[in-house]
Design an enzyme around this catalytic site. Sequence first.
Site, PDB file in Angstrom:
ATOM      1  N   ASP A  31      -7.048   1.700   5.510  1.00 34.11           N
ATOM      2  CA  ASP A  31      -5.971   2.669   5.307  1.00 34.11           C
ATOM      3  C   ASP A  31      -6.504   4.062   5.664  1.00 34.11           C
ATOM      4  O   ASP A  31      -7.605   4.442   5.275  1.00 34.11           O
ATOM      5  CB  ASP A  31      -5.515   2.621   3.838  1.00 34.11           C
ATOM      6  CG  ASP A  31      -4.214   3.367   3.608  1.00 34.11           C
ATOM      7  OD1 ASP A  31      -3.231   2.715   3.219  1.00 34.11           O
ATOM      8  OD2 ASP A  31      -4.182   4.592   3.810  1.00 34.11           O
ATOM      9  N   GLN A  94       7.930   2.625  -0.367  1.00 33.70           N
ATOM     10  CA  GLN A  94       7.427   2.175   0.941  1.00 33.70           C
ATOM     11  C   GLN A  94       7.555   3.345   1.905  1.00 33.70           C
ATOM     12  O   GLN A  94       8.609   3.993   1.973  1.00 33.70           O
ATOM     13  CB  GLN A  94       8.248   0.980   1.443  1.00 33.70           C
ATOM     14  CG  GLN A  94       7.722   0.417   2.763  1.00 33.70           C
ATOM     15  CD  GLN A  94       8.425  -0.869   3.212  1.00 33.70           C
ATOM     16  OE1 GLN A  94       9.408  -1.306   2.593  1.00 33.70           O
ATOM     17  NE2 GLN A  94       7.930  -1.464   4.275  1.00 33.70           N
ATOM     18  N   HIS A 100       3.269  -4.707   4.727  1.00 34.82           N
ATOM     19  CA  HIS A 100       1.818  -4.679   4.573  1.00 34.82           C
ATOM     20  C   HIS A 100       1.445  -4.898   3.112  1.00 34.82           C
ATOM     21  O   HIS A 100       2.168  -4.492   2.214  1.00 34.82           O
ATOM     22  CB  HIS A 100       1.221  -3.355   5.067  1.00 34.82           C
ATOM     23  CG  HIS A 100       1.913  -2.137   4.534  1.00 34.82           C
ATOM     24  ND1 HIS A 100       3.110  -1.684   5.040  1.00 34.82           N
ATOM     25  CD2 HIS A 100       1.583  -1.278   3.528  1.00 34.82           C
ATOM     26  CE1 HIS A 100       3.480  -0.605   4.378  1.00 34.82           C
ATOM     27  NE2 HIS A 100       2.584  -0.341   3.440  1.00 34.82           N
ATOM     28  N   PHE A 101       0.306  -5.552   2.927  1.00 30.98           N
ATOM     29  CA  PHE A 101      -0.301  -5.651   1.601  1.00 30.98           C
ATOM     30  C   PHE A 101      -1.454  -4.654   1.564  1.00 30.98           C
ATOM     31  O   PHE A 101      -2.247  -4.597   2.507  1.00 30.98           O
ATOM     32  CB  PHE A 101      -0.878  -7.048   1.349  1.00 30.98           C
ATOM     33  CG  PHE A 101       0.151  -8.145   1.182  1.00 30.98           C
ATOM     34  CD1 PHE A 101       1.452  -7.869   0.791  1.00 30.98           C
ATOM     35  CD2 PHE A 101      -0.209  -9.471   1.401  1.00 30.98           C
ATOM     36  CE1 PHE A 101       2.385  -8.891   0.627  1.00 30.98           C
ATOM     37  CE2 PHE A 101       0.721 -10.494   1.244  1.00 30.98           C
ATOM     38  CZ  PHE A 101       2.018 -10.203   0.857  1.00 30.98           C
ATOM     39  N   HIS A 102      -1.526  -3.904   0.471  1.00 28.54           N
ATOM     40  CA  HIS A 102      -2.687  -3.033   0.255  1.00 28.54           C
ATOM     41  C   HIS A 102      -3.730  -3.858  -0.492  1.00 28.54           C
ATOM     42  O   HIS A 102      -3.396  -4.490  -1.507  1.00 28.54           O
ATOM     43  CB  HIS A 102      -2.331  -1.858  -0.653  1.00 28.54           C
ATOM     44  CG  HIS A 102      -1.349  -0.886  -0.062  1.00 28.54           C
ATOM     45  ND1 HIS A 102      -1.718   0.338   0.425  1.00 28.54           N
ATOM     46  CD2 HIS A 102      -0.005  -0.955   0.100  1.00 28.54           C
ATOM     47  CE1 HIS A 102      -0.646   0.987   0.857  1.00 28.54           C
ATOM     48  NE2 HIS A 102       0.415   0.226   0.666  1.00 28.54           N
TER      49      HIS A 102
END
Length: 140
Positions: A31, A94, A100-102
Amino acid sequence: MTKGCIFCKIAKGKMPCYKVYEDKKIIAFLDVNPMVKGHTLVIPKKHYENLFDCKDKILEKMIKATQKIATHYKEKLGCTGVNIMNASGKSAEQSVFHIHFHIIPRIDDDGYKVWPNTGYVKEDLEKLAKVLKIEDDEKK
Ligand code: DGP
């Protein structure tokens, strides 16, 4: 590829990222605005907006990749826990509308708080569960 989508551009290699994982359908990268060391995003290469439109098969692949990366980070980062987070929809904060997965690697006493005290007062849970209950598709 969805026009204007930054994560589609990253998936296509048209925008740079610090990639940590890739397979046929999935890519994961750091990220750009990390909450903690190793904060990683797992995305499908194909564009889906969020949890509400994403195909089962893709979700399966996303969570499997997430598990693999999180397990790898235990060794590489020395994390002892992990939070997997997803925001689906503007009201859920969002900000990039490509699912997306964090992955948030955690260690004891890192001072980071995932679960805020919202001040929500619990209602009658029995009543609420009756309203919210879903039938198992396989039993129909
Ligand atoms: P969310 O708010 O759940 O939609 O999370 C979006 C995340 O995406 C946020 O933590 C910042 C990250 N992000 C936004 N743009 C870029 C980018 O261009 N590159 C990378 N690596 N991450 C990005």
